[in-house]
Design a protein around this motif. Sequence first.
Motif, PDB file in Angstrom:
ATOM      1  N   GLY A 151      -8.475  26.019 -51.166  1.00  0.00           N
ATOM      2  CA  GLY A 151      -7.138  26.298 -50.636  1.00  0.00           C
ATOM      3  C   GLY A 151      -7.044  27.704 -50.077  1.00  0.00           C
ATOM      4  O   GLY A 151      -6.019  28.100 -49.533  1.00  0.00           O
ATOM      5  N   GLU A 152      -8.117  28.482 -50.233  1.00  0.00           N
ATOM      6  CA  GLU A 152      -8.153  29.849 -49.697  1.00  0.00           C
ATOM      7  C   GLU A 152      -9.471  29.996 -48.920  1.00  0.00           C
ATOM      8  O   GLU A 152      -9.634  29.353 -47.889  1.00  0.00           O
ATOM      9  N   ARG A 203      -8.082  38.847 -53.060  1.00  0.00           N
ATOM     10  CA  ARG A 203      -8.506  37.543 -52.564  1.00  0.00           C
ATOM     11  C   ARG A 203      -7.995  37.245 -51.142  1.00  0.00           C
ATOM     12  O   ARG A 203      -8.659  36.531 -50.390  1.00  0.00           O
ATOM     13  N   CYS A 204      -6.854  37.796 -50.744  1.00  0.00           N
ATOM     14  CA  CYS A 204      -6.339  37.555 -49.380  1.00  0.00           C
ATOM     15  C   CYS A 204      -7.294  38.117 -48.320  1.00  0.00           C
ATOM     16  O   CYS A 204      -7.311  37.667 -47.181  1.00  0.00           O
ATOM     17  N   CYS A 207      -9.450  35.332 -47.217  1.00  0.00           N
ATOM     18  CA  CYS A 207      -8.780  34.060 -46.947  1.00  0.00           C
ATOM     19  C   CYS A 207      -8.217  34.064 -45.524  1.00  0.00           C
ATOM     20  O   CYS A 207      -7.377  34.893 -45.201  1.00  0.00           O
ATOM     21  N   ASP A 209      -6.216  32.068 -43.935  1.00  0.00           N
ATOM     22  CA  ASP A 209      -4.981  31.304 -43.690  1.00  0.00           C
ATOM     23  C   ASP A 209      -3.979  32.124 -42.863  1.00  0.00           C
ATOM     24  O   ASP A 209      -3.315  33.028 -43.373  1.00  0.00           O
ATOM     25  N   CYS A 212      -0.050  31.792 -43.841  1.00  0.00           N
ATOM     26  CA  CYS A 212       0.444  32.131 -45.182  1.00  0.00           C
ATOM     27  C   CYS A 212       1.550  33.190 -45.102  1.00  0.00           C
ATOM     28  O   CYS A 212       1.377  34.219 -44.450  1.00  0.00           O
ATOM     29  N   THR A 214       2.775  34.651 -47.832  1.00  0.00           N
ATOM     30  CA  THR A 214       2.729  35.551 -48.991  1.00  0.00           C
ATOM     31  C   THR A 214       1.460  36.418 -48.983  1.00  0.00           C
ATOM     32  O   THR A 214       1.081  36.973 -50.012  1.00  0.00           O
ATOM     33  N   ARG A 215       0.835  36.493 -47.829  1.00  0.00           N
ATOM     34  CA  ARG A 215      -0.382  37.319 -47.709  1.00  0.00           C
ATOM     35  C   ARG A 215      -0.088  38.759 -48.123  1.00  0.00           C
ATOM     36  O   ARG A 215       0.910  39.336 -47.715  1.00  0.00           O
ATOM     37  N   ARG A 216      -1.012  39.351 -48.898  1.00  0.00           N
ATOM     38  CA  ARG A 216      -0.793  40.722 -49.390  1.00  0.00           C
ATOM     39  C   ARG A 216      -1.576  41.758 -48.588  1.00  0.00           C
ATOM     40  O   ARG A 216      -1.156  42.904 -48.483  1.00  0.00           O
TER      41      ARG A 216
END
Length: 230
Positions: A151-152, A203-204, A207, A209, A212, A214-216
């Motif tokens: 999912g990431e 982790r972002c 990733c 995505d 997304c 809520t990406r940090r």
Amino acid sequence: MQADSKTIVLDRIPVHLAFERVLSNLKMRVDSARIRKTVEELTESVNEKAVPKAVYKLSTAANDGKNIRIDGIDLTCYVPTLKFYPDEVVYPYVATCGTELDAVPVPKSEFMKHFIMNQLKQMVLMTASEYLQQHLIETYHLKQLTHVGPGEALGPNSQQIKLFEIIGNVQEKIGVRLSEHHLMIPEKSTSGIFFETSVRLERCMLCPDAKCETRRVPYQPKELLKYRQV
Ligand code: SF4
């Protein structure tokens, strides 16, 4: 701790959520005595009943063109910079807040209680995840750990099936199963593969995505090249 030759279960993870920390994590105004009391009571119940758990496997990783291969099983990987050393050991895992918290009676119709309970379960999950990482670092003398997961960075959620297959008998070991849409039950569970890096990468960062919300941090897979000099 229970272990067979390569799969280790951590089922004695200590939990003590401090009331003041819970209040600050809730990020809501708790200026009513009634809500404070609810938070206090639920925190006590969670501290008493929670049995968070984690399972991981000592696995061997290899690269196979675009994919990665863990213990002979191929997984999609969206991180082109993730290359493994020959026979590198990595740590596929699942961690969970545990099914025991389902015994705390919180009707869904009581929205506020339900919200607080969800946050408490998330905090228990974070306790399990941090405990697991510390356990891996200390047991295997690692510098730091970085994570990729379904999912990431590890492709779609359907890759959970392969991750669960690599670890084996996850439901029997720690009570986590997959729904028909490949979501973990209990919902407050997390999974992926830890591998050694010299610093912990967010982790972002690995990733891709693009949608997304809520990406940090931005997607920066090249950062991995700096911190794989382990
Ligand atoms: S970008 Fe979004 S989906 Fe990807 S790891 Fe970060 S929060 Fe999760």
